[in-house]
Motif scaffolding. Structure first.
Motif, PDB file in Angstrom:
ATOM      1  N   UNK B 288      40.286  36.671  32.550  1.00 14.19           N
ATOM      2  CA  UNK B 288      40.281  37.931  31.993  1.00 14.19           C
ATOM      3  C   UNK B 288      39.448  39.117  32.893  1.00 14.19           C
ATOM      4  N   UNK B 289      38.303  38.724  33.360  1.00 16.68           N
ATOM      5  CA  UNK B 289      37.656  39.663  34.116  1.00 16.68           C
ATOM      6  C   UNK B 289      38.404  40.283  35.395  1.00 16.68           C
ATOM      7  N   UNK B 290      39.150  39.202  36.020  1.00 12.16           N
ATOM      8  CA  UNK B 290      40.082  39.415  37.251  1.00 12.16           C
ATOM      9  C   UNK B 290      41.359  40.175  36.912  1.00 12.16           C
ATOM     10  N   UNK B 291      41.969  39.508  35.827  1.00 10.16           N
ATOM     11  CA  UNK B 291      43.295  40.210  35.326  1.00 10.16           C
ATOM     12  C   UNK B 291      43.221  41.583  34.870  1.00 10.16           C
ATOM     13  N   UNK B 292      41.994  41.914  33.888  1.00 16.35           N
ATOM     14  CA  UNK B 292      41.724  43.037  33.547  1.00 16.35           C
ATOM     15  C   UNK B 292      41.555  43.983  34.419  1.00 16.35           C
ATOM     16  N   UNK B 293      40.612  43.687  35.501  1.00 17.37           N
ATOM     17  CA  UNK B 293      40.484  44.614  36.938  1.00 17.37           C
ATOM     18  C   UNK B 293      41.566  44.702  37.444  1.00 17.37           C
ATOM     19  N   UNK B 294      42.500  43.991  37.753  1.00 18.78           N
ATOM     20  CA  UNK B 294      43.745  43.954  38.486  1.00 18.78           C
ATOM     21  C   UNK B 294      44.640  44.934  37.864  1.00 18.78           C
TER      22      UNK B 294
END
Lengths: 121, 494
Positions: B288-294
């Protein structure tokens, strides 16, 4: 078999009712139907709690003469909790209906895909 | 009087919430001051409670004089008292901020707005301090219902967003209720302290495992943890601009705090099913951290960008729980506090820009620094804090998380946190570039031109207070950790 009927059948029925509501929210496209499915799900939870209070041979939790034996009364706590849960469910339904009226007023429709299409236009 | 402070935290805003529609009938100014005063009393009581708790140990307040486990008790330890201060403070600041928005409202509408606003604060602050799992459900529903209506007050798109959130949120609450039903069925108790004792020998039973999964699912939906965040971007984007800072800043953190309470105070998280469940949540949160940031990088709407970045930031808190040693927990708790400040500051800024120019697209933010220097200063502080540069607050929570991950040898999380800081830098520096570097090609609408202040005082004060708050939290974080949070986490100090 009798054991299944008396002990676990009711929990299976509760689970089916709960999942039916859950499935209904996911699968229906119409907001009204989604709301009805949501109510079914909440009712399932309420029934589950009421099952916890039930006791074979128990009576209403009001002291009966001089009978102070706990086993003779059903557990009133889940019922009291569920009064609160029913109020919550009622107010959720009320808010949902009010929102739905606004949606119907503006979009003239309650089908989710249609509304999302217009919303993102 | 001093003995009743814990109840004042909740009762005063609740009474004010019920009174405000009537008082609004007489005066709109009065109802605004009533809301501010009620939240101030709540905040002061919370501070007084924290001081007493730090000196005298955990405070069990029996509501109505009923002893637990029959009655409801409020448990005030350093953690819950700190969180109560956080919630009531942010609510107070946002209540001040809401002034210019409700100025044009009809009397009754203003009264109902403040009534809902106070109910939302009551629900959130109540979830922080209650010691009874069913009471927590009731507060969760109070805050959610007020939240749905405040989101729906944002306009026609907001109604749809609120309705979809209502459905998803009710699923979450039902799962939570079912989970505590399972716990009640095996232990016969709803009191947290009592539950902790009685659950210990039962932890590996199937009922408890199912209950853990259900409670985690319920809180996951409510805090918009990946992959249960589907309702969140629309809700944060379209909700009523005067309530968004509170909804985005605090509403997502409170279930995260409740999860911390469940999985570290009621159940031991070091081993058994809770540990495994938290590992799963941790991996999902990392995704979620990566996808939310992207996703945040891809957004053109400033508010939606912030909403996706919230998905990532909630991930940090869950990662803190998943690592689970005391350093990571300090990081998680610190991040709850810091992110509440950062996100409400960012949404206050976004609301201020929108109030003055009507713009919310990042591409149209050119040369705002000339029009609104102080607001943009707060934006820079909050943005740097989100990226995690010292001495802003965001650096320190990430620092503790990284330290905790290194101590456990979980290099995966270290990598995730560093990569996501870089991604944060991309999307926030893009905003800052638009504001400071680019030249405006055309003249934008400006409803507040030629005044002495850049925004009305009621809006400017919250912007500045939250911006300075981030700096203060960063600079004084060491004393915050050693004096308060260290005692707040399980197994630390007290």
């Amino acid at each position: 078999m009798l054991d299944f009927l008396t002990n676990s059948l009711i929990y299976w029925l509760f689970a089916i009712l709960f999942l039916l509501g859950f499935f209904g929210i996911l699968a229906n496209n119409n907001f009204m139907k989604k709301l009805m499915a949501m109510n079914i799900m909440q009712v399932a939870v309420i029934i589950f709690f009421l099952l916890l209070g039930q006791k074979l041979g128990g009576t209403l939790p009001v002291i009966w003469g001089t009978d102070y034996v706990v086993e003779h009364y059903i557990n009133p706590l889940p019922h009291a909790l569920m009064l609160t849960a029913i109020v919550v469910s009622l107010s959720t339904t009320g808010v949902a209906l009010a929102l739905m009226m606004r949606i119907q007023d503006h979009y003239g429709d309650l089908e989710e895909d249609e509304i999302l299409r217009r919303m993102n236009k | 009087m001093r003995e009743q402070f814990p109840s004042l935290i909740v009762v005063v805003p609740l009474a004010a919430a019920l009174l405000s529609p009537f008082i609004a009938y007489f005066s709109k100014t009065l109802v605004r001051w009533l809301a501010i005063a009620a939240l101030l009393v709540s905040n002061i009581s919370a501070v007084a409670v924290l001081i007493r708790v730090l000196n005298g140990g955990v405070w069990h307040y029996h509501f109505g004089g009923w002893a637990p486990p029959w009655g409801i008790e409020y448990v005030l330890d350093p953690l819950s008292a700190t969180m109560a201060i956080l919630v009531s403070f942010v609510a107070l600041v946002v209540a001040i901020y809401s002034g210019p928005y409700v100025k044009d409202y009809a009397k009754l509408k203003a009264g109902i707005f403040y009534s809902l606003f106070l109910l939302l604060s009551v629900g959130l602050v109540g979830m922080m301090i209650t010691g009874d799992v069913f009471n927590l459900y009731v507060f969760l529903e109070i805050s959610s219902l007020a939240g749905y209506t405040l989101i729906a007050a944002g306009g026609n798109k907001a109604t749809v967003a609120a309705f979809r959130y209502l459905l998803v949120g009710t699923i979450g609450a039902s799962f939570y209720l079912l989970g505590i039903g399972f716990l009640y069925a095996v232990t016969g108790s709803l009191n947290m302290v009592d539950l902790a004792e009685r659950l210990l020998p039962l932890l590996d039973s199937r009922v408890v495992i199912v209950a853990i999964v259900m409670i985690m699912l319920g809180f996951g939906i409510k805090m918009a943890a990946f992959p249960l965040h589907g309702w969140q971007p629309d809700a944060y984007t379209y909700s009523h601009p005067a309530a968004t800072p509170l909804i985005a800043g605090v509403m997502g953190k409170v279930p995260a705090y409740a999860a911390l309470r469940f999985f570290f105070f009621i159940m031991p998280a070091t081993a058994g099913p809770v540990h495994k469940a938290l590992q799963v949540m941790g991996i999902l949160a990392a995704a979620g951290i990566i996808i939310g940031s992207v996703m945040a990088i891809a957004q053109k709407d400033f508010r939606r960008m912030l909403a996706y970045s919230s998905v990532a930031q909630i991930g940090y808190i869950v990662v803190g729980l998943a690592i689970g040693n005391s350093l990571a927990l300090i990081g998680g708790v610190l991040h709850i506090i810091n992110h509440a400040f950062m996100k409400s500051c960012l949404f206050v800024v976004a609301g201020g820009i929108r109030w003055r120019t009507g713009e919310y697209r990042i591409d149209n933010y050119m040369e705002l620094n000339k029009k609104m220097p102080l607001t943009m200063g707060a934006l820079i502080i909050a943005a740097l804090s989100m990226v995690g540069l010292p001495p802003t607050a965001g650096f320190f929570s990430k620092w503790y998380l990284v330290l905790g991950a290194i101590e456990e040898g979980m290099w995966f999380y270290v990598a995730i946190i560093i990569i996501s800081s870089l991604l944060n830098a991309i999307y926030f520096f893009r905003v800052l570039e638009n504001i400071y570097m680019k030249k405006a090609e055309k003249e934008y609408k400006d409803i507040y031109k030629g005044r002495k202040l850049e925004l009305p005082l009621q809006m400017l004060v919250p912007v500045v207070v939250l911006g300075i708050g981030i700096l203060v939290l960063g600079i004084f974080n060491e004393s915050l950790v050693t004096q308060v949070i260290q005692f707040a986490i399980p197994g630390g100090g007290l």
